[in-house]
Enzyme design. Structure first.
Site, PDB file in Angstrom:
ATOM      1  N   GLU A   1     -33.024  11.159  58.887  1.00  5.60           N
ATOM      2  CA  GLU A   1     -34.341  10.835  59.420  1.00  5.60           C
ATOM      3  C   GLU A   1     -35.341  10.450  58.316  1.00  5.60           C
ATOM      4  O   GLU A   1     -36.104   9.509  58.472  1.00  5.60           O
ATOM      5  CB  GLU A   1     -34.852  12.075  60.178  1.00  5.60           C
ATOM      6  CG  GLU A   1     -35.741  11.805  61.322  1.00  5.60           C
ATOM      7  CD  GLU A   1     -35.225  10.711  62.247  1.00  5.60           C
ATOM      8  OE1 GLU A   1     -35.934   9.702  62.335  1.00  5.60           O
ATOM      9  OE2 GLU A   1     -34.148  10.857  62.862  1.00  5.60           O
TER      10      GLU A   1
ATOM     11  N   TYR B   1     -30.201  -5.497  25.374  1.00  5.16           N
ATOM     12  CA  TYR B   1     -29.295  -6.104  26.355  1.00  5.16           C
ATOM     13  C   TYR B   1     -29.080  -5.137  27.524  1.00  5.16           C
ATOM     14  O   TYR B   1     -27.976  -4.889  27.970  1.00  5.16           O
ATOM     15  CB  TYR B   1     -27.961  -6.478  25.678  1.00  5.16           C
ATOM     16  CG  TYR B   1     -27.222  -7.589  26.382  1.00  5.16           C
ATOM     17  CD1 TYR B   1     -27.664  -8.905  26.288  1.00  5.16           C
ATOM     18  CD2 TYR B   1     -26.090  -7.322  27.164  1.00  5.16           C
ATOM     19  CE1 TYR B   1     -26.996  -9.932  26.942  1.00  5.16           C
ATOM     20  CE2 TYR B   1     -25.415  -8.338  27.815  1.00  5.16           C
ATOM     21  CZ  TYR B   1     -25.872  -9.637  27.704  1.00  5.16           C
ATOM     22  OH  TYR B   1     -25.204 -10.654  28.353  1.00  5.16           O
TER      23      TYR B   1
ATOM     24  N   GLU C   1     -32.952   6.332  56.827  1.00  2.00           N
ATOM     25  CA  GLU C   1     -33.560   5.328  57.711  1.00  2.00           C
ATOM     26  C   GLU C   1     -34.722   4.575  57.085  1.00  2.00           C
ATOM     27  O   GLU C   1     -35.161   3.552  57.604  1.00  2.00           O
ATOM     28  CB  GLU C   1     -34.044   5.989  59.020  1.00  2.00           C
ATOM     29  CG  GLU C   1     -32.904   6.341  59.948  1.00  2.00           C
ATOM     30  CD  GLU C   1     -33.395   6.742  61.337  1.00  2.00           C
ATOM     31  OE1 GLU C   1     -34.419   6.186  61.793  1.00  2.00           O
ATOM     32  OE2 GLU C   1     -32.775   7.621  61.936  1.00  2.00           O
TER      33      GLU C   1
ATOM     34  N   HIS D   1     -43.208  -6.548  30.536  1.00  5.73           N
ATOM     35  CA  HIS D   1     -44.177  -5.587  31.075  1.00  5.73           C
ATOM     36  C   HIS D   1     -45.211  -5.392  29.973  1.00  5.73           C
ATOM     37  O   HIS D   1     -44.850  -5.198  28.812  1.00  5.73           O
ATOM     38  CB  HIS D   1     -43.480  -4.283  31.455  1.00  5.73           C
ATOM     39  CG  HIS D   1     -44.421  -3.197  31.927  1.00  5.73           C
ATOM     40  ND1 HIS D   1     -45.513  -3.462  32.743  1.00  5.73           N
ATOM     41  CD2 HIS D   1     -44.425  -1.862  31.716  1.00  5.73           C
ATOM     42  CE1 HIS D   1     -46.143  -2.317  32.997  1.00  5.73           C
ATOM     43  NE2 HIS D   1     -45.496  -1.334  32.380  1.00  5.73           N
TER      44      HIS D   1
ATOM     45  N   SER E   1     -39.661   1.332  68.606  1.00  4.31           N
ATOM     46  CA  SER E   1     -40.073   1.622  69.985  1.00  4.31           C
ATOM     47  C   SER E   1     -41.589   1.768  70.059  1.00  4.31           C
ATOM     48  O   SER E   1     -42.251   2.019  69.049  1.00  4.31           O
ATOM     49  CB  SER E   1     -39.412   2.912  70.454  1.00  4.31           C
ATOM     50  OG  SER E   1     -39.959   4.012  69.732  1.00  4.31           O
TER      51      SER E   1
ATOM     52  N   VAL F   1     -40.021   3.041  23.573  1.00  3.41           N
ATOM     53  CA  VAL F   1     -39.568   2.901  22.180  1.00  3.41           C
ATOM     54  C   VAL F   1     -40.109   1.628  21.515  1.00  3.41           C
ATOM     55  O   VAL F   1     -39.966   1.429  20.310  1.00  3.41           O
ATOM     56  CB  VAL F   1     -38.017   2.938  22.045  1.00  3.41           C
ATOM     57  CG1 VAL F   1     -37.432   4.166  22.732  1.00  3.41           C
ATOM     58  CG2 VAL F   1     -37.377   1.680  22.601  1.00  3.41           C
TER      59      VAL F   1
ATOM     60  N   ASP G   1     -48.827  -2.806  37.964  1.00  2.00           N
ATOM     61  CA  ASP G   1     -47.437  -2.354  37.906  1.00  2.00           C
ATOM     62  C   ASP G   1     -47.378  -0.827  37.849  1.00  2.00           C
ATOM     63  O   ASP G   1     -46.626  -0.190  38.587  1.00  2.00           O
ATOM     64  CB  ASP G   1     -46.758  -2.973  36.677  1.00  2.00           C
ATOM     65  CG  ASP G   1     -45.251  -2.780  36.691  1.00  2.00           C
ATOM     66  OD1 ASP G   1     -44.600  -3.453  37.506  1.00  2.00           O
ATOM     67  OD2 ASP G   1     -44.737  -1.966  35.913  1.00  2.00           O
TER      68      ASP G   1
ATOM     69  N   GLN H   1     -33.009  -5.881  32.019  1.00  2.00           N
ATOM     70  CA  GLN H   1     -33.640  -7.204  31.934  1.00  2.00           C
ATOM     71  C   GLN H   1     -32.960  -8.085  30.892  1.00  2.00           C
ATOM     72  O   GLN H   1     -32.792  -9.289  31.098  1.00  2.00           O
ATOM     73  CB  GLN H   1     -35.130  -7.071  31.598  1.00  2.00           C
ATOM     74  CG  GLN H   1     -35.973  -6.573  32.760  1.00  2.00           C
ATOM     75  CD  GLN H   1     -35.942  -7.502  33.964  1.00  2.00           C
ATOM     76  OE1 GLN H   1     -35.851  -8.718  33.833  1.00  2.00           O
ATOM     77  NE2 GLN H   1     -36.004  -6.917  35.148  1.00  2.00           N
TER      78      GLN H   1
HETATM   79  P1  NDP Z   1     -33.108  -0.834  29.642  1.00  2.00           P
HETATM   80  O1  NDP Z   1     -33.341   0.602  29.474  1.00  2.00           O
HETATM   81  O2  NDP Z   1     -32.233  -1.286  30.751  1.00  2.00           O
HETATM   82  O3  NDP Z   1     -32.479  -1.490  28.326  1.00  2.00           O
HETATM   83  C1  NDP Z   1     -32.919  -1.120  27.113  1.00  2.00           C
HETATM   84  C2  NDP Z   1     -32.170  -1.842  25.978  1.00  2.00           C
HETATM   85  O4  NDP Z   1     -32.801  -1.409  24.791  1.00  2.00           O
HETATM   86  C3  NDP Z   1     -30.708  -1.504  25.872  1.00  2.00           C
HETATM   87  O5  NDP Z   1     -29.996  -2.608  25.401  1.00  2.00           O
HETATM   88  C4  NDP Z   1     -30.702  -0.381  24.838  1.00  2.00           C
HETATM   89  O6  NDP Z   1     -29.546  -0.325  24.058  1.00  2.00           O
HETATM   90  C5  NDP Z   1     -31.845  -0.765  23.957  1.00  2.00           C
HETATM   91  N1  NDP Z   1     -32.453   0.411  23.337  1.00  2.00           N
HETATM   92  C6  NDP Z   1     -32.859   1.551  23.944  1.00  2.00           C
HETATM   93  N2  NDP Z   1     -33.373   2.414  23.070  1.00  2.00           N
HETATM   94  C7  NDP Z   1     -33.288   1.810  21.869  1.00  2.00           C
HETATM   95  C8  NDP Z   1     -33.648   2.209  20.573  1.00  2.00           C
HETATM   96  N3  NDP Z   1     -34.221   3.393  20.328  1.00  2.00           N
HETATM   97  N4  NDP Z   1     -33.399   1.338  19.560  1.00  2.00           N
HETATM   98  C9  NDP Z   1     -32.828   0.138  19.796  1.00  2.00           C
HETATM   99  N5  NDP Z   1     -32.462  -0.284  21.020  1.00  2.00           N
HETATM  100  C10 NDP Z   1     -32.688   0.545  22.043  1.00  2.00           C
HETATM  101  O7  NDP Z   1     -34.550  -1.524  29.729  1.00  2.00           O
HETATM  102  P2  NDP Z   1     -35.134  -2.444  30.895  1.00  2.00           P
HETATM  103  O8  NDP Z   1     -34.404  -3.737  30.907  1.00  2.00           O
HETATM  104  O9  NDP Z   1     -35.251  -1.653  32.154  1.00  2.00           O
HETATM  105  O10 NDP Z   1     -36.630  -2.676  30.381  1.00  2.00           O
HETATM  106  C11 NDP Z   1     -36.941  -3.628  29.399  1.00  2.00           C
HETATM  107  C12 NDP Z   1     -38.351  -4.128  29.647  1.00  2.00           C
HETATM  108  O11 NDP Z   1     -38.381  -4.836  30.880  1.00  2.00           O
HETATM  109  C13 NDP Z   1     -39.386  -3.029  29.759  1.00  2.00           C
HETATM  110  O12 NDP Z   1     -40.574  -3.506  29.194  1.00  2.00           O
HETATM  111  C14 NDP Z   1     -39.568  -2.874  31.261  1.00  2.00           C
HETATM  112  O13 NDP Z   1     -40.839  -2.377  31.641  1.00  2.00           O
HETATM  113  C15 NDP Z   1     -39.413  -4.314  31.704  1.00  2.00           C
HETATM  114  N6  NDP Z   1     -39.048  -4.478  33.093  1.00  2.00           N
HETATM  115  C16 NDP Z   1     -37.988  -3.796  33.605  1.00  2.00           C
HETATM  116  C17 NDP Z   1     -37.629  -3.955  34.917  1.00  2.00           C
HETATM  117  C18 NDP Z   1     -36.443  -3.263  35.481  1.00  2.00           C
HETATM  118  O14 NDP Z   1     -36.264  -3.329  36.691  1.00  2.00           O
HETATM  119  N7  NDP Z   1     -35.589  -2.601  34.714  1.00  2.00           N
HETATM  120  C19 NDP Z   1     -38.396  -4.848  35.823  1.00  2.00           C
HETATM  121  C20 NDP Z   1     -39.428  -5.608  35.145  1.00  2.00           C
HETATM  122  C21 NDP Z   1     -39.747  -5.381  33.839  1.00  2.00           C
HETATM  123  P3  NDP Z   1     -28.522   0.912  24.121  1.00  2.00           P
HETATM  124  O15 NDP Z   1     -27.584   0.566  25.224  1.00  2.00           O
HETATM  125  O16 NDP Z   1     -27.879   0.944  22.787  1.00  2.00           O
HETATM  126  O17 NDP Z   1     -29.329   2.145  24.418  1.00  2.00           O
HETATM  127 MG    MG Z   2     -42.691  -2.745  38.150  1.00  2.00          MG
END
Ligand code: NDP
Ligand code: MG
Length: 334
Positions: free
Chosen positions: A228, A26, A232, A109, A253, A86, A192, A29
């Protein structure tokens, strides 16, 4: 060949009516996709470990977070929205044995699918629906009635039904409002990584750092160098975003435009282009993926050291001070 792009009319949300979507994680994404889908009328459950802010956030948004194993068991479409580094371990420990035939394993991803860290068992199709923007935008654009353009790709051997479910999913998160480009998991993963390494994160950060340091080393005031070379940049990127290179050049410009044509190619020169090609090859042949996977297995020591070093750069101190004086900037601190 022009890409195939799907819009709202190409997707049928009712295909998800009798399905449960399990969102694992959560974070950026996860929180966005889960809420958008729920607002679109889908059955959404959340798999999120307890103990952190994201667990509390899911509860405050009205979800009842489950352990990842349990959410996987109950889901028909299981979307792994955990950090890429992970996913491989968690997949083997908490997801794989709870998948059943006919489930669809999803991601935003393709890194782990493409580089073999996540391998769906027989009878489970793989599907990528990837918003081309960070989670907070996926949520805020959706709430405004818009959507973040997204990508769709199905894994090898996946059925037509899986693709249609993917389009329905993309509609549920608002993606088809902005357009959903059809791609492959290989293309999504490789482009990506290339984009973030060469332009968006790597290229731009180093360009800004090097230019800032060049001015400061030459005796110019750091505040001037910050405005700069970093501040910007946003104005320029906004012009790119609205009207491409030509509109940026139309807006600046003639002196700036002439400097662009005559000096730009000396900064990004044949050597730079050769290095870009090399970086692309390292992505394609899996060298980058291996390096990043091994780095994480060792506890990411080099990664953490560079992160620490770059957080204490002069440009960061100067920027923090200047941003705090610009009240309209929604300034952030890590
Ligand atoms: P985040 O780091 O924002 O969220 C990770 C989630 O995973 C959190 O809820 C976290 O919980 C949980 N988590 C982290 N470590 C563990 C663990 N060891 N065991 C269990 N739960 C864990 O991830 P993103 O949303 O950035 O990325 C998710 C996917 O989306 C990836 O594949 C990424 O490449 C892809 N993606 C991301 C984009 C972005 O802009 N962020 C854009 C497009 C794709 P806790 O809070 O407890 O750590
Ligand atoms: Mg990207």
């Amino acid at each position: 060949m022009a890409a195939t792009i799907y819009y709202d009319n190409d997707a049928d949300l009712s295909l998800l009516k009798n399905k449960t979507v399990a969102i694992l994680g959560y974070g950026s994404q996860g929180h966005a996709q889960a809420q958008n889908l729920r607002d679109s009328g889908c059955n959404v459950i959340v798999g999120q470990r307890p103990g952190g802010e994201n667990y509390d956030l899911a509860i405050s948004h009205g979800f009842e977070p489950l352990p990842i194993d349990e959410a996987t068991k109950r889901g028909d479409l299981i979307n792994i929205l955990l950090p890429d580094e992970v996913q491989g371990d968690i997949f083997k420990k908490h997801i794989l044995e709870h998948l059943s035939e006919g489930n669809i394993l999803m991601c935003s991803h393709g890194f782990n699918l493409h580089f073999g860290q996540v391998e769906a068992p027989r009878g489970v199709d793989t599907l990528l629906v990837a918003p081309k923007g960070p989670g907070h935008l996926v949520r805020s654009e959706f709430e405004k009635g818009g959507g973040v353009p997204s990508l769709i790709a199905v894994g090898e051997g996946a059925s037509e039904e899986t693709k249609q479910l993917g389009l329905a999913y993309a509609k549920g998160i608002g993606g088809t409002r902005g357009g959903v480009i059809e791609t492959t998991i290989a293309e999504e993963t490789e482009t990506d990584l290339f984009g973030e390494q060469v332009v968006l994160c790597g290229g731009v950060s180093e360009l800004v750092k090097a230019a800032f340091e060049t001015l400061v080393d030459a005796g110019y005031q750091p505040e001037m160098a910050y405005f700069e070379c970093l501040h910007e940049l946003k104005l320029i990127v906004d012009l790119f975003y609205q009207g491409g290179l030509s509109y940026m050049r139309y807006s600046v410009s003639n002196t700036a435009e002439y400097g662009d044509y005559s000096r730009g190619p000396r900064i990004i020169n044949d050597d730079t282009r050769k290095e870009m090609k090399k970086i692309l090859t390292e992505i394609q042949n899996g060298q980058f993926a291996r390096e990043w996977i091994l780095e994480n297995r060792a506890g990411a020591p080099a990664f953490k050291a560079i992160r620490r070093r770059d957080r204490s750069l002069q440009i960061e101190d100067v920027g923090r001070r200047l941003r705090s004086l610009m009240s309209w900037i929604d300034s952030k601190e890590v």
